[in-house]
Write a protein that holds these residues in place. Sequence first.
Motif, PDB file in Angstrom:
ATOM      1  N   ALA A   1     -54.176  27.065 -52.063  1.00 37.77           N
ATOM      2  CA  ALA A   1     -54.491  28.478 -51.856  1.00 37.77           C
ATOM      3  C   ALA A   1     -53.297  29.249 -51.323  1.00 37.77           C
ATOM      4  O   ALA A   1     -53.166  30.456 -51.543  1.00 37.77           O
ATOM      5  CB  ALA A   1     -55.675  28.617 -50.902  1.00 37.77           C
ATOM      6  N   CYS A   2     -52.395  28.531 -50.635  1.00 38.25           N
ATOM      7  CA  CYS A   2     -51.214  29.177 -50.040  1.00 38.25           C
ATOM      8  C   CYS A   2     -49.966  29.042 -50.903  1.00 38.25           C
ATOM      9  O   CYS A   2     -48.863  29.356 -50.447  1.00 38.25           O
ATOM     10  CB  CYS A   2     -50.953  28.597 -48.658  1.00 38.25           C
ATOM     11  SG  CYS A   2     -52.196  29.071 -47.424  1.00 38.25           S
ATOM     12  N   GLY A   3     -50.124  28.566 -52.148  1.00 40.05           N
ATOM     13  CA  GLY A   3     -48.991  28.565 -53.063  1.00 40.05           C
ATOM     14  C   GLY A   3     -48.570  27.240 -53.646  1.00 40.05           C
ATOM     15  O   GLY A   3     -47.700  27.203 -54.525  1.00 40.05           O
ATOM     16  N   ALA A   4     -49.128  26.123 -53.176  1.00 39.86           N
ATOM     17  CA  ALA A   4     -48.788  24.825 -53.763  1.00 39.86           C
ATOM     18  C   ALA A   4     -49.381  24.713 -55.162  1.00 39.86           C
ATOM     19  O   ALA A   4     -50.370  25.392 -55.490  1.00 39.86           O
ATOM     20  CB  ALA A   4     -49.296  23.691 -52.886  1.00 39.86           C
TER      21      ALA A   4
ATOM     22  N   ALA B   1     -60.194  14.945 -46.033  1.00 40.86           N
ATOM     23  CA  ALA B   1     -58.842  15.511 -45.927  1.00 40.86           C
ATOM     24  C   ALA B   1     -58.480  16.318 -47.167  1.00 40.86           C
ATOM     25  O   ALA B   1     -57.468  17.029 -47.170  1.00 40.86           O
ATOM     26  CB  ALA B   1     -57.824  14.391 -45.714  1.00 40.86           C
ATOM     27  N   GLU B   2     -59.305  16.234 -48.188  1.00 36.44           N
ATOM     28  CA  GLU B   2     -59.111  17.048 -49.390  1.00 36.44           C
ATOM     29  C   GLU B   2     -59.060  18.535 -49.032  1.00 36.44           C
ATOM     30  O   GLU B   2     -58.412  19.335 -49.713  1.00 36.44           O
ATOM     31  CB  GLU B   2     -60.253  16.781 -50.377  1.00 36.44           C
ATOM     32  CG  GLU B   2     -60.172  17.566 -51.663  1.00 36.44           C
ATOM     33  CD  GLU B   2     -61.333  17.269 -52.592  1.00 36.44           C
ATOM     34  OE1 GLU B   2     -61.996  18.231 -53.021  1.00 36.44           O
ATOM     35  OE2 GLU B   2     -61.577  16.080 -52.881  1.00 36.44           O
ATOM     36  N   ALA B   3     -59.727  18.911 -47.938  1.00 37.95           N
ATOM     37  CA  ALA B   3     -59.780  20.321 -47.533  1.00 37.95           C
ATOM     38  C   ALA B   3     -58.388  20.894 -47.287  1.00 37.95           C
ATOM     39  O   ALA B   3     -58.100  22.051 -47.647  1.00 37.95           O
ATOM     40  CB  ALA B   3     -60.647  20.474 -46.290  1.00 37.95           C
ATOM     41  N   VAL B   4     -57.484  20.119 -46.666  1.00 37.95           N
ATOM     42  CA  VAL B   4     -56.144  20.654 -46.385  1.00 37.95           C
ATOM     43  C   VAL B   4     -55.322  20.763 -47.665  1.00 37.95           C
ATOM     44  O   VAL B   4     -54.398  21.578 -47.739  1.00 37.95           O
ATOM     45  CB  VAL B   4     -55.399  19.803 -45.330  1.00 37.95           C
ATOM     46  CG1 VAL B   4     -56.109  19.868 -43.996  1.00 37.95           C
ATOM     47  CG2 VAL B   4     -55.200  18.377 -45.788  1.00 37.95           C
ATOM     48  N   LEU B   5     -55.652  19.967 -48.669  1.00 32.84           N
ATOM     49  CA  LEU B   5     -54.960  20.069 -49.945  1.00 32.84           C
ATOM     50  C   LEU B   5     -55.364  21.354 -50.671  1.00 32.84           C
ATOM     51  O   LEU B   5     -54.518  22.058 -51.227  1.00 32.84           O
ATOM     52  CB  LEU B   5     -55.259  18.855 -50.816  1.00 32.84           C
ATOM     53  CG  LEU B   5     -54.779  17.509 -50.260  1.00 32.84           C
ATOM     54  CD1 LEU B   5     -55.219  16.362 -51.170  1.00 32.84           C
ATOM     55  CD2 LEU B   5     -53.262  17.497 -50.098  1.00 32.84           C
ATOM     56  N   ARG B   6     -56.637  21.662 -50.641  1.00 39.73           N
ATOM     57  CA  ARG B   6     -57.103  22.911 -51.270  1.00 39.73           C
ATOM     58  C   ARG B   6     -56.549  24.119 -50.515  1.00 39.73           C
ATOM     59  O   ARG B   6     -56.193  25.135 -51.127  1.00 39.73           O
ATOM     60  CB  ARG B   6     -58.624  22.943 -51.322  1.00 39.73           C
ATOM     61  CG  ARG B   6     -59.219  21.867 -52.229  1.00 39.73           C
ATOM     62  CD  ARG B   6     -60.662  22.099 -52.577  1.00 39.73           C
ATOM     63  NE  ARG B   6     -61.178  21.004 -53.399  1.00 39.73           N
ATOM     64  CZ  ARG B   6     -60.987  20.900 -54.722  1.00 39.73           C
ATOM     65  NH1 ARG B   6     -60.321  21.841 -55.358  1.00 39.73           N
ATOM     66  NH2 ARG B   6     -61.470  19.875 -55.390  1.00 39.73           N
TER      67      ARG B   6
ATOM     68  N   PHE C   1     -42.025  17.857 -52.703  1.00 44.19           N
ATOM     69  CA  PHE C   1     -43.211  17.239 -52.117  1.00 44.19           C
ATOM     70  C   PHE C   1     -43.337  17.708 -50.670  1.00 44.19           C
ATOM     71  O   PHE C   1     -42.331  17.797 -49.952  1.00 44.19           O
ATOM     72  CB  PHE C   1     -43.104  15.712 -52.121  1.00 44.19           C
ATOM     73  CG  PHE C   1     -43.293  15.076 -53.475  1.00 44.19           C
ATOM     74  CD1 PHE C   1     -43.758  15.798 -54.556  1.00 44.19           C
ATOM     75  CD2 PHE C   1     -42.986  13.733 -53.678  1.00 44.19           C
ATOM     76  CE1 PHE C   1     -43.924  15.216 -55.803  1.00 44.19           C
ATOM     77  CE2 PHE C   1     -43.149  13.137 -54.915  1.00 44.19           C
ATOM     78  CZ  PHE C   1     -43.623  13.880 -55.978  1.00 44.19           C
ATOM     79  N   VAL C   2     -44.544  17.988 -50.249  1.00 43.96           N
ATOM     80  CA  VAL C   2     -44.818  18.350 -48.858  1.00 43.96           C
ATOM     81  C   VAL C   2     -45.867  17.388 -48.316  1.00 43.96           C
ATOM     82  O   VAL C   2     -46.929  17.221 -48.918  1.00 43.96           O
ATOM     83  CB  VAL C   2     -45.331  19.794 -48.728  1.00 43.96           C
ATOM     84  CG1 VAL C   2     -45.550  20.148 -47.255  1.00 43.96           C
ATOM     85  CG2 VAL C   2     -44.357  20.777 -49.365  1.00 43.96           C
ATOM     86  N   CYS C   3     -45.565  16.748 -47.191  1.00 42.24           N
ATOM     87  CA  CYS C   3     -46.520  15.846 -46.554  1.00 42.24           C
ATOM     88  C   CYS C   3     -47.266  16.610 -45.469  1.00 42.24           C
ATOM     89  O   CYS C   3     -46.649  17.194 -44.572  1.00 42.24           O
ATOM     90  CB  CYS C   3     -45.804  14.649 -45.923  1.00 42.24           C
ATOM     91  SG  CYS C   3     -44.972  13.594 -47.129  1.00 42.24           S
ATOM     92  N   VAL C   4     -48.591  16.635 -45.571  1.00 43.53           N
ATOM     93  CA  VAL C   4     -49.407  17.327 -44.574  1.00 43.53           C
ATOM     94  C   VAL C   4     -50.432  16.353 -44.003  1.00 43.53           C
ATOM     95  O   VAL C   4     -50.691  15.294 -44.577  1.00 43.53           O
ATOM     96  CB  VAL C   4     -50.127  18.559 -45.168  1.00 43.53           C
ATOM     97  CG1 VAL C   4     -49.130  19.533 -45.781  1.00 43.53           C
ATOM     98  CG2 VAL C   4     -51.166  18.137 -46.203  1.00 43.53           C
ATOM     99  N   LYS C   5     -51.005  16.741 -42.875  1.00 46.77           N
ATOM    100  CA  LYS C   5     -52.004  15.894 -42.229  1.00 46.77           C
ATOM    101  C   LYS C   5     -53.157  16.745 -41.715  1.00 46.77           C
ATOM    102  O   LYS C   5     -52.941  17.841 -41.190  1.00 46.77           O
ATOM    103  CB  LYS C   5     -51.373  15.117 -41.069  1.00 46.77           C
ATOM    104  CG  LYS C   5     -52.327  14.118 -40.405  1.00 46.77           C
ATOM    105  CD  LYS C   5     -51.645  13.377 -39.256  1.00 46.77           C
ATOM    106  CE  LYS C   5     -52.589  12.351 -38.633  1.00 46.77           C
ATOM    107  NZ  LYS C   5     -51.970  11.643 -37.489  1.00 46.77           N
TER     108      LYS C   5
ATOM    109  N   VAL D   1     -44.525  22.595 -56.329  1.00 48.45           N
ATOM    110  CA  VAL D   1     -44.772  22.070 -54.988  1.00 48.45           C
ATOM    111  C   VAL D   1     -46.014  21.192 -55.045  1.00 48.45           C
ATOM    112  O   VAL D   1     -47.101  21.650 -55.406  1.00 48.45           O
ATOM    113  CB  VAL D   1     -44.988  23.197 -53.965  1.00 48.45           C
ATOM    114  CG1 VAL D   1     -45.410  22.618 -52.616  1.00 48.45           C
ATOM    115  CG2 VAL D   1     -43.727  24.033 -53.812  1.00 48.45           C
ATOM    116  N   THR D   2     -45.838  19.914 -54.712  1.00 45.37           N
ATOM    117  CA  THR D   2     -46.945  18.964 -54.667  1.00 45.37           C
ATOM    118  C   THR D   2     -47.202  18.591 -53.213  1.00 45.37           C
ATOM    119  O   THR D   2     -46.278  18.164 -52.510  1.00 45.37           O
ATOM    120  CB  THR D   2     -46.619  17.689 -55.467  1.00 45.37           C
ATOM    121  OG1 THR D   2     -46.395  18.038 -56.837  1.00 45.37           O
ATOM    122  CG2 THR D   2     -47.765  16.683 -55.388  1.00 45.37           C
ATOM    123  N   VAL D   3     -48.430  18.773 -52.765  1.00 44.42           N
ATOM    124  CA  VAL D   3     -48.787  18.462 -51.382  1.00 44.42           C
ATOM    125  C   VAL D   3     -49.497  17.116 -51.342  1.00 44.42           C
ATOM    126  O   VAL D   3     -50.411  16.860 -52.127  1.00 44.42           O
ATOM    127  CB  VAL D   3     -49.682  19.560 -50.779  1.00 44.42           C
ATOM    128  CG1 VAL D   3     -50.030  19.229 -49.331  1.00 44.42           C
ATOM    129  CG2 VAL D   3     -48.970  20.899 -50.835  1.00 44.42           C
TER     130      VAL D   3
END
Length: 259
Positions: free
Chosen positions: A75-78, A66-71, A4-8, A56-58
């Motif tokens: 795109a970068c491998g998640a 905030a859906e934009a950072v998930l997409r 799991f990766v936590c992003v903001k 990998v789940t983000v």
Amino acid sequence: MKIFVCVKQVPDAKDVRLDPKTNTLAREGVESIMNPYDRHALEEAVAIKEKLGGTVTVVTMGPPQAEAVLRESIACGADEGVLISDRAFAGADTWATSYTLAKAVETLGGFDLILCGKQAIDGDTAQVGPGLAYRLNLPYAACVQKTRQVSAEAIEVERMMDDGYDVLRLPLPALLTVVKDINEPRVASLKGKMKAKKAEIHQLSAADIGADPQCIGLAGSPTQVVRVFSPEPRGDRQIFSGSVDEQVDQLVACLKAHL
């Protein structure tokens, strides 16, 4: 390995300004980006997946946009993205945020490793990663600058220190917060962008994760920002000149004059 990766999603630092009426960060018309430290956490997760296999789940907590950072992460491998979004989460401090993320992670279940950026550039507290580890009762290391070895049972890392680094070996599952020295994030490929565009983003509400209403948002935040302001410029200043020793003598004399 399930990571799991936590992003903001944060305001772009070069456009940050204060709203004089609300004394909060002005987000209207300000571009939002993925928190830079989180990019490195994502890259490390994808690199580990490429070596050992797995997924990998983000995960991000925020408003619908905030859906934009998930997409971007996909795109970068998640492999997938999860948006934790509910009006009830508004106003959360780091304590309430770590609680919410912990409930979401427990709902999603079954992970081997959680990666977070060292801190978010809008809050700069570096508290959410360690707070999440505490909530989940996980061993953790902060400020990781290198992953040495990873297996199904443990991970060995270098933790950045003021005078060098520590080498730590943590049993899995565990949580790491990473610094920018750990890697160079990749650029999304055209294939990745196409995958991200079509990806289904899963969304979880407060009810979905079984969150206690008294532990989320403003209600669950023991700290609140009363006022944010820019310091008033001070006109009285003095510039010392000469050699270092001369400047030190001038500074000492100036301090003594004000005692």
